[in-house]
Motif scaffolding. Structure first.
Motif, short mmCIF file in Angstrom:
data_model
loop_
_atom_site.label_atom_id
_atom_site.label_comp_id
_atom_site.label_asym_id
_atom_site.label_seq_id
_atom_site.Cartn_x
_atom_site.Cartn_y
_atom_site.Cartn_z
N HIS A 122 0.83 -1.24 0.00
CA HIS A 122 0.20 0.02 0.09
C HIS A 122 0.91 1.24 -0.21
O HIS A 122 0.75 2.03 0.72
N SER A 123 1.74 1.29 -0.92
CA SER A 123 2.90 2.43 -0.98
C SER A 123 2.29 3.67 -1.16
O SER A 123 3.12 4.78 -0.74
N SER A 124 1.13 3.65 -1.77
CA SER A 124 0.58 5.27 -2.07
C SER A 124 0.37 5.87 -0.97
O SER A 124 0.22 7.36 -1.13
N THR A 125 -0.04 5.34 0.39
CA THR A 125 -0.12 6.05 1.35
C THR A 125 1.04 6.32 2.26
O THR A 125 0.75 6.78 3.30
N PHE A 129 1.01 8.77 5.33
CA PHE A 129 0.69 8.34 6.48
C PHE A 129 1.60 8.99 7.44
O PHE A 129 1.12 9.14 8.77
N PHE A 130 2.84 8.92 7.43
CA PHE A 130 3.75 9.15 8.44
C PHE A 130 3.77 10.45 8.76
O PHE A 130 4.09 11.17 9.81
N ALA A 131 3.24 11.65 7.94
CA ALA A 131 3.04 13.08 8.21
C ALA A 131 1.72 13.21 8.83
O ALA A 131 1.28 14.19 9.41
N ALA A 196 -3.79 10.63 6.25
CA ALA A 196 -3.42 11.80 5.71
C ALA A 196 -3.38 12.79 6.54
O ALA A 196 -4.19 12.96 7.45
N PRO A 197 -2.59 14.05 6.69
CA PRO A 197 -2.55 14.99 7.57
C PRO A 197 -3.71 15.98 7.19
O PRO A 197 -4.22 15.90 6.30
N SER A 198 -4.27 16.71 8.43
CA SER A 198 -5.01 17.66 8.21
C SER A 198 -4.77 18.79 8.77
O SER A 198 -4.92 19.42 9.90
N THR A 199 -4.18 19.47 7.68
CA THR A 199 -3.61 20.83 8.10
C THR A 199 -4.65 22.01 8.19
O THR A 199 -5.64 21.67 7.65
N ARG A 200 -4.35 22.95 8.73
CA ARG A 200 -5.21 24.24 8.77
C ARG A 200 -5.38 24.84 7.41
O ARG A 200 -6.52 25.08 6.88
#
Ligand code: HEC
Ligand code: HEC
Ligand code: HEC
Ligand code: HEC
Ligand code: HEC
Ligand code: HEC
Ligand code: HEC
Ligand code: HEC
Ligand code: HEC
Ligand code: HEC
Length: 297
Positions: A122-125, A129-131, A196-200
């Motif tokens: 599942h390399s696309s994530t 994911f790590f961020a 995924a990250p949820s940034t401002r």
């Protein structure tokens, strides 16, 4: 329906197709379904001899159909799909099974090592994911995907998984003004990407991508946009999970909401008190308008 009853049924219908062609009697069908199930388990190779419970798991079958040649490259030349996630089982087999001789998720503390197992495919994530807040909090895939290996259990709703940790958010979804999560109209994953990250900076994106997918009339484009939503999106004025305020607004009084950004209304507004005036009785197109710069129509 439980997982154990579903699989034989599926195979039953496949056999029905095959057997209908050669017009074999209906009685024969029941007899034929059983060996097929055992054959499926046998496909898991030598592991099935000692881990029958795990191997009959319906959910695993999905992953069991993965094609990979990694296993055949190991010394023992035994084929099994299990090696895709548990790695080379040579030591384990030589020891006749047992703890500590093969990669086991439950005995591995390093989140990264566990996630990497999954990310091989599942390399696309991976980078996302790590961020993500979950990756950053040293979680790995099995914190939420443990159901992959659990026998005979219904696949949980995505939101049930989330609420097992985020109980405070669950409380928001019990308030009187709220999105209909319990009723299944949406899931946490409708708006959030848990990988995924949820940034401002995504908040403006939230407005465009997620909210407007359902609330199409609020999206414009309008000739006169209410710039309130440019940066923070809909969340400048709305709670999104649930609220005690009407229309899930961030403030109980609409005037208080407006004055949280507008230092002052025009002076002639002064004759109505800010406490009881519902500004949107006049500024009725508060989300934007093609006719009025002041959102009056
Ligand atoms: C001869 C019997 C036997 C065979 C064959 C066997 N296992 Fe095991 N396995 C065991 C026993 C016994 C344990 C320890 C008890 C337990 O945790 O279930 C174990 C434990 C494990 C564990 C957990 C290890 C740990 O450290 O907690 C994994 C993962 C595992 N086996 C995977 C496999 C895979 C994959 C295969 C096929 C390549 C396989 N096993 C073949 C008997 C076997
Ligand atoms: C898609 C990846 C994947 C595949 C393929 C897979 N497993 Fe697992 N396995 C896992 C995960 C993840 C866990 C941990 C589940 C949890 O924490 O609830 C697990 C747990 C186990 C355990 C309990 C010990 C542990 O590692 O926590 C055994 C035993 C086991 N698997 C055996 C097998 C066997 C036998 C096969 C082949 C039929 C197999 N697995 C195939 C991912 C996989
Ligand atoms: C050898 C490659 C491989 C590995 C390793 C692997 N997967 Fe998968 N996974 C797949 C494939 C292929 C699919 C099916 C994709 C599809 O149907 O679109 C899949 C599907 C899934 C799905 C969707 C299942 C569903 O029922 O819709 C999840 C969730 C998933 N994998 C999680 C994991 C996790 C967690 C791990 C690690 C424990 C893992 N995978 C390891 C190849 C792999
Ligand atoms: C915070 C919980 C959580 C974590 C951590 C997590 N997942 Fe998921 N994942 C989910 C949920 C919930 C779904 C959606 C399931 C559904 O819609 O039925 C999902 C869906 C998936 C799917 C199905 C396809 C898709 O994207 O919708 C794959 C593949 C997958 N996850 C792989 C992984 C891998 C690999 C990791 C680790 C790197 C991981 N997940 C970590 C909760 C999580
Ligand atoms: C195993 C526990 C666990 C599960 C399950 C889980 N989370 Fe989380 N979540 C965390 C932790 C820990 C953090 C990081 C610390 C924090 O911000 O609370 C986090 C952070 C978040 C954040 C960012 C919070 C912020 O302040 O920016 C969001 C959004 C989120 N999770 C949504 C979800 C969704 C959606 C699901 C289900 C798909 C889910 N979580 C499942 C533990 C979990
Ligand atoms: C209608 C869309 C939507 C749904 C459904 C939704 N969220 Fe949110 N959520 C948002 C938005 C927008 C934000 C604010 C933006 C951000 O912080 O990323 C947010 C913020 C969060 C936060 C961080 C801020 C806080 O209040 O602590 C967490 C954690 C979170 N959501 C978890 C969940 C969980 C768990 C579910 C399901 C029970 C869920 N969300 C359902 C849209 C949604
Ligand atoms: C400047 C503040 C503000 C912003 C930004 C905002 N809203 Fe609103 N919204 C309101 C107010 C005030 C009401 C109550 C209107 C009323 O009482 O008639 C409302 C009502 C609603 C309603 C319920 C009434 C209706 O007209 O259907 C929905 C749905 C809604 N908003 C969605 C959204 C969405 C989606 C976004 C982002 C695209 C958004 N809002 C951005 C202030 C705002
Ligand atoms: C999957 C579709 C969907 C998505 C995505 C969605 N909504 Fe909703 N929303 C609804 C539905 C349906 C309702 C009506 C709730 C009910 O059944 O009473 C609603 C209700 C609302 C209301 C209250 C309306 C009222 O009359 O009180 C507001 C405000 C709102 N949504 C804002 C948002 C915002 C902001 C987002 C993005 C973060 C969003 N919605 C994303 C479907 C959605
Ligand atoms: C999150 C901040 C925010 C909130 C809350 C907000 N506004 Fe605004 N509004 C703005 C911004 C920014 C503009 C662009 C013009 C400006 O800078 O004054 C604007 C423009 C307007 C305009 C057009 C006037 C002009 O100068 O172009 C009206 C009318 C207006 N808002 C009414 C309202 C009302 C009524 C409410 C309460 C329901 C409200 N606003 C809530 C930020 C906000
Ligand atoms: C009785 C109807 C009415 C009500 C109630 C009302 N407004 Fe207005 N508002 C107007 C009209 C009409 C204008 C346009 C005046 C003009 O163009 O000179 C206006 C203009 C504005 C402007 C734009 C000023 C500018 O510089 O162009 C703002 C901001 C504003 N109103 C905020 C509010 C707020 C906040 C409230 C609630 C406390 C409110 N209004 C309640 C009718 C109303």
């Amino acid at each position: 329906m439980s997982a154990t009853t579903r699989r034989p049924l599926l195979q039953f219908s496949l056999h029905w197709l095959a057997l209908a062609v050669v017009l074999v009697a209906v009685v024969g069908l029941f007899a034929a379904a059983r060996p097929a199930t055992q054959e499926k388990v046998k496909e898991f190779g030598i592991c099935a001899e000692c881990h029958e419970d795990v191997c009959t798991d319906f959910k695993l079958v999905r992953h069991s159909e993965i094609k990979s040649d990694r296993w055949t490259k190991t010394a023992l030349q035994v084929e099994t799909v299990c090696a895709n996630c548990h790695g080379d089982p040579a030591k384990h087999l030589e020891a006749g099974g047992g703890v500590g001789t093969i990669f086991a998720f439950r005995n591995t503390d390093a989140a990264q090592a566990k996630a990497e197992k999954c990310l091989e495919c599942h390399s696309s994530t991976r980078s996302l994911f790590f961020a993500s807040p979950h990756g950053q909090a040293a979680m790995d895939c099995t914190n939420c995907h443990g159901e992959l290996m659990k026998t005979s259990e219904e696949k949980p709703r995505p939101s049930e998984i989330c609420l097992s940790c985020h109980q405070d958010i669950g409380a928001q979804f019990k308030m009187n003004e709220r999105h209909r999560l319990q009723e299944g109209v949406l899931e946490c994953t409708t708006c959030h990407d848990q990988h995924a990250p949820s940034t401002r900076t995504r908040l403006g994106g939230f407005k465009d991508e997620e909210c407007i997918r359902c609330h199409t009339d609020k999206g414009g484009p309008f000739l006169y946009e209410h710039e309130a939503s440019r940066v923070e999106g809909c969340t400048s004025c709305h709670e999104v999970h649930g609220s005690h305020n009407r229309h899930m607004l961030t403030h109980q009084s609409t005037a208080d909401l407006c004055f949280s950004c507008h230092a002052a209304a025009p002076s002639w507004h002064g004759f109505f008190s800010s406490q009881d005036t519902n500004c949107v009785t006049c500024h009725a197109t508060i989300h934007g308008s093609n006719l009025s710069k002041r959102f009056l129509k």
